[in-house]
Design a protein around this motif. Structure first.
Motif, mmCIF file in Angstrom:
data_model
loop_
_atom_site.group_PDB
_atom_site.id
_atom_site.type_symbol
_atom_site.label_atom_id
_atom_site.label_comp_id
_atom_site.label_asym_id
_atom_site.label_seq_id
_atom_site.Cartn_x
_atom_site.Cartn_y
_atom_site.Cartn_z
ATOM 1 N N MET A 143 0.788 -1.224 0.000
ATOM 2 C CA MET A 143 0.000 0.000 0.000
ATOM 3 C C MET A 143 0.825 1.282 0.000
ATOM 4 S SD MET A 143 -2.843 -1.430 -0.238
ATOM 5 C CE MET A 143 -3.967 -0.047 -0.124
ATOM 6 N N ALA A 144 2.110 1.182 0.270
ATOM 7 C CA ALA A 144 2.958 2.379 0.292
ATOM 8 C C ALA A 144 4.360 2.020 -0.160
ATOM 9 C CB ALA A 144 2.996 2.999 1.692
ATOM 10 N N ALA A 145 4.963 2.896 -0.937
ATOM 11 C CA ALA A 145 6.315 2.633 -1.446
ATOM 12 C C ALA A 145 6.996 3.945 -1.782
ATOM 13 C CB ALA A 145 6.266 1.727 -2.674
ATOM 14 N N GLY A 146 8.314 3.858 -1.958
ATOM 15 C CA GLY A 146 9.089 5.025 -2.335
ATOM 16 C C GLY A 146 10.051 4.687 -3.453
ATOM 17 N N CYS A 147 10.505 5.709 -4.162
ATOM 18 C CA CYS A 147 11.459 5.481 -5.248
ATOM 19 C C CYS A 147 12.276 6.742 -5.490
ATOM 20 C CB CYS A 147 10.737 5.055 -6.529
ATOM 21 S SG CYS A 147 9.673 6.326 -7.232
ATOM 22 N N THR A 148 13.399 6.564 -6.179
ATOM 23 C CA THR A 148 14.290 7.663 -6.547
ATOM 24 C C THR A 148 14.576 7.565 -8.038
ATOM 25 O OG1 THR A 148 15.335 7.615 -4.358
ATOM 26 C CG2 THR A 148 16.545 8.711 -6.117
ATOM 27 N N LEU A 149 14.479 8.684 -8.740
ATOM 28 C CA LEU A 149 14.737 8.696 -10.179
ATOM 29 C C LEU A 149 15.202 10.079 -10.605
ATOM 30 C CD1 LEU A 149 11.426 9.032 -12.194
ATOM 31 C CD2 LEU A 149 11.413 8.944 -9.711
ATOM 32 N N ALA A 150 15.683 10.167 -11.839
ATOM 33 C CA ALA A 150 16.149 11.444 -12.392
ATOM 34 C C ALA A 150 14.956 12.249 -12.893
ATOM 35 C CB ALA A 150 17.132 11.190 -13.533
ATOM 36 N N GLU A 151 15.082 13.568 -12.845
ATOM 37 C CA GLU A 151 13.972 14.429 -13.250
ATOM 38 C C GLU A 151 13.567 14.202 -14.695
ATOM 39 O OE1 GLU A 151 12.892 19.225 -13.397
ATOM 40 O OE2 GLU A 151 14.599 18.496 -12.214
ATOM 41 N N GLU A 152 14.552 13.924 -15.564
ATOM 42 C CA GLU A 152 14.218 13.749 -16.985
ATOM 43 C C GLU A 152 13.467 12.448 -17.259
ATOM 44 O OE1 GLU A 152 18.673 12.689 -16.470
ATOM 45 O OE2 GLU A 152 17.254 14.227 -15.778
ATOM 46 N N ASP A 153 13.366 11.594 -16.239
ATOM 47 C CA ASP A 153 12.695 10.302 -16.430
ATOM 48 C C ASP A 153 11.275 10.276 -15.890
ATOM 49 O OD1 ASP A 153 14.906 9.151 -17.673
ATOM 50 O OD2 ASP A 153 15.793 8.501 -15.775
ATOM 51 N N VAL A 154 10.748 11.419 -15.485
ATOM 52 C CA VAL A 154 9.407 11.443 -14.889
ATOM 53 C C VAL A 154 8.357 10.931 -15.858
ATOM 54 C CG1 VAL A 154 7.574 12.939 -14.013
ATOM 55 C CG2 VAL A 154 9.905 13.270 -13.240
ATOM 56 N N ASP A 155 8.385 11.409 -17.101
ATOM 57 C CA ASP A 155 7.364 10.995 -18.073
ATOM 58 C C ASP A 155 7.436 9.495 -18.343
ATOM 59 O OD1 ASP A 155 6.429 13.570 -18.266
ATOM 60 O OD2 ASP A 155 7.554 14.050 -20.085
ATOM 61 N N THR A 156 8.646 8.969 -18.438
ATOM 62 C CA THR A 156 8.797 7.522 -18.667
ATOM 63 C C THR A 156 8.220 6.740 -17.489
ATOM 64 O OG1 THR A 156 10.798 7.887 -19.960
ATOM 65 C CG2 THR A 156 10.424 5.653 -19.122
ATOM 66 N N PHE A 157 8.521 7.195 -16.284
ATOM 67 C CA PHE A 157 7.987 6.533 -15.089
ATOM 68 C C PHE A 157 6.468 6.617 -15.057
ATOM 69 C CE2 PHE A 157 6.935 7.025 -10.442
ATOM 70 C CZ PHE A 157 7.006 5.662 -10.152
ATOM 71 N N ASP A 158 5.939 7.771 -15.391
ATOM 72 C CA ASP A 158 4.487 7.967 -15.412
ATOM 73 C C ASP A 158 3.828 6.975 -16.362
ATOM 74 O OD1 ASP A 158 1.917 8.947 -15.261
ATOM 75 O OD2 ASP A 158 2.331 10.795 -16.364
ATOM 76 N N GLN A 159 4.326 6.890 -17.583
ATOM 77 C CA GLN A 159 3.726 5.996 -18.567
ATOM 78 C C GLN A 159 3.908 4.530 -18.184
ATOM 79 O OE1 GLN A 159 1.749 7.046 -21.043
ATOM 80 N NE2 GLN A 159 2.093 9.067 -20.127
ATOM 81 N N ALA A 160 5.064 4.198 -17.618
ATOM 82 C CA ALA A 160 5.317 2.810 -17.218
ATOM 83 C C ALA A 160 4.384 2.388 -16.093
ATOM 84 C CB ALA A 160 6.772 2.651 -16.788
ATOM 85 N N LEU A 161 4.177 3.268 -15.110
ATOM 86 C CA LEU A 161 3.279 2.929 -14.009
ATOM 87 C C LEU A 161 1.833 2.836 -14.484
ATOM 88 C CD1 LEU A 161 3.432 2.460 -10.901
ATOM 89 C CD2 LEU A 161 2.693 4.839 -10.644
ATOM 90 N N GLN A 162 1.440 3.730 -15.376
ATOM 91 C CA GLN A 162 0.086 3.649 -15.930
ATOM 92 C C GLN A 162 -0.124 2.341 -16.693
ATOM 93 O OE1 GLN A 162 -1.999 6.892 -17.751
ATOM 94 N NE2 GLN A 162 -0.471 8.391 -17.049
ATOM 95 N N GLN A 163 0.896 1.891 -17.412
ATOM 96 C CA GLN A 163 0.770 0.646 -18.163
ATOM 97 C C GLN A 163 0.538 -0.538 -17.222
ATOM 98 O OE1 GLN A 163 0.428 0.134 -21.396
ATOM 99 N NE2 GLN A 163 0.163 -2.063 -20.966
ATOM 100 N N VAL A 164 1.287 -0.588 -16.132
ATOM 101 C CA VAL A 164 1.083 -1.663 -15.152
ATOM 102 C C VAL A 164 -0.323 -1.580 -14.562
ATOM 103 C CG1 VAL A 164 1.873 -2.655 -12.977
ATOM 104 C CG2 VAL A 164 3.537 -1.761 -14.609
#
Length: 270
Positions: free
Chosen positions: A131-152
């Motif tokens: 129910m709760a999690a954390g992550c670290t990523l680069a600012e330029e990768d936000v859109d990729t992360f957004d689309q990847a999480l939406q796909q899952v």
């Protein structure tokens, strides 16, 4: 945390008072920061939801977001929209620190694991639980992360899972609508898998108004046309409700000017 522990352990009343004042100031500042972030997030949602329907998962980032309250804001948005939600803020090391909150049926840590398998190197670090999690990523990768999480989310969540349901304990007999019942419930330790009771009753709305421009305050008639007038409040909700409505609510005691009054704390309305 260090201040809080010292406040509890000190043998000096003066030092305890000093620490309590510091903690209160920190808490007030944190609430102000959270309120500002929530307003920014609400504005961002208008661009994410042009049709009014949220995507299957939400990822929000703003350079002005504060790292210390991303988890709180993610939880608020998750509760409002019933979507897995990550809120990201810029950390002191130049990387984005994200905190996420999820809904039943979407194991957030496993979702991050699948995202990093599909996109190696996207997440520098991640961890958490269902129910709760954390992550670290680069600012330029936000859109990729957004689309990847939406796909899952599209793969794991169907329409039923994306529809918020509120389980209730049914109507509360009128004789139990009192401060003694509130105290009895407050004395019990509730938690995951053992939630506090939520009651459900149909009421007539006599009056409704906004408090602090962000909470809906209600005056309702409970128990039929000759029923008792009750106070109710729906925190973080601003839309009006119908004159006749079914409320899912918890009980609480509201104290004002030395007087205590039992009120409904609304969880949902139909």
């Amino acid at each position: 945390m260090t201040l809080g522990i010292e406040c509890l352990l000190t043998d000096s009343p003066g030092r305890a008072q000093e620490l309590a004042q510091q903690l209160d100031a920190i808490n007030r500042e944190r609430r102000n920061v959270e309120a500002g972030m929530r307003e920014q997030a609400e504005a961002a949602l208008e661009h994410l939801m042009p049709e009014g329907d949220p995507p299957p998962a939400l990822v929000l980032f703003d350079p002005e977001f504060h790292e210390g309250v991303v988890g709180i804001v993610a939880g608020r948005l998750k509760d409002r929209l019933h979507r897995p939600t990550f809120v990201l803020a810029l950390g002191s090391d130049g990387l984005l620190k994200g905190s996420g909150r999820s809904i039943p049926g979407f194991h957030l840590r496993d979702a991050l694991d699948l995202v990093t398998k599909r996109h190696p190197g996207l997440l520098k670090r991640f961890g958490g639980h269902a129910m709760a999690a954390g992550c670290t990523l680069a600012e330029e990768d936000v859109d990729t992360f957004d689309q990847a999480l939406q796909q899952v989310a599209r793969e794991w969540l169907d329409a039923a899972a994306l529809t918020r349901t509120v389980a209730t304990d049914g109507p509360l007999p009128l004789q139990y609508f009192n401060a003694e019942t509130v105290q009895t419930l407050d004395d019990v330790v509730w938690g995951q898998g053992f939630p506090a009771p939520v009651f459900c009753d149909e009421v007539d709305v006599v009056q409704q108004r906004l408090v602090a421009e962000k909470h809906l305050k209600l005056r309702v008639r409970h128990g039929g046309p000759q029923g008792t007038l009750r106070d109710a409040i729906w925190f973080g909700h601003t839309d009006p409700v119908p004159d006749r409505v079914r409320l899912a609510y918890r009980l609480s005691v509201d104290e004002f000017q030395g007087q205590q009054r039992v009120q409904m704390v609304v969880e949902a309305a139909q």
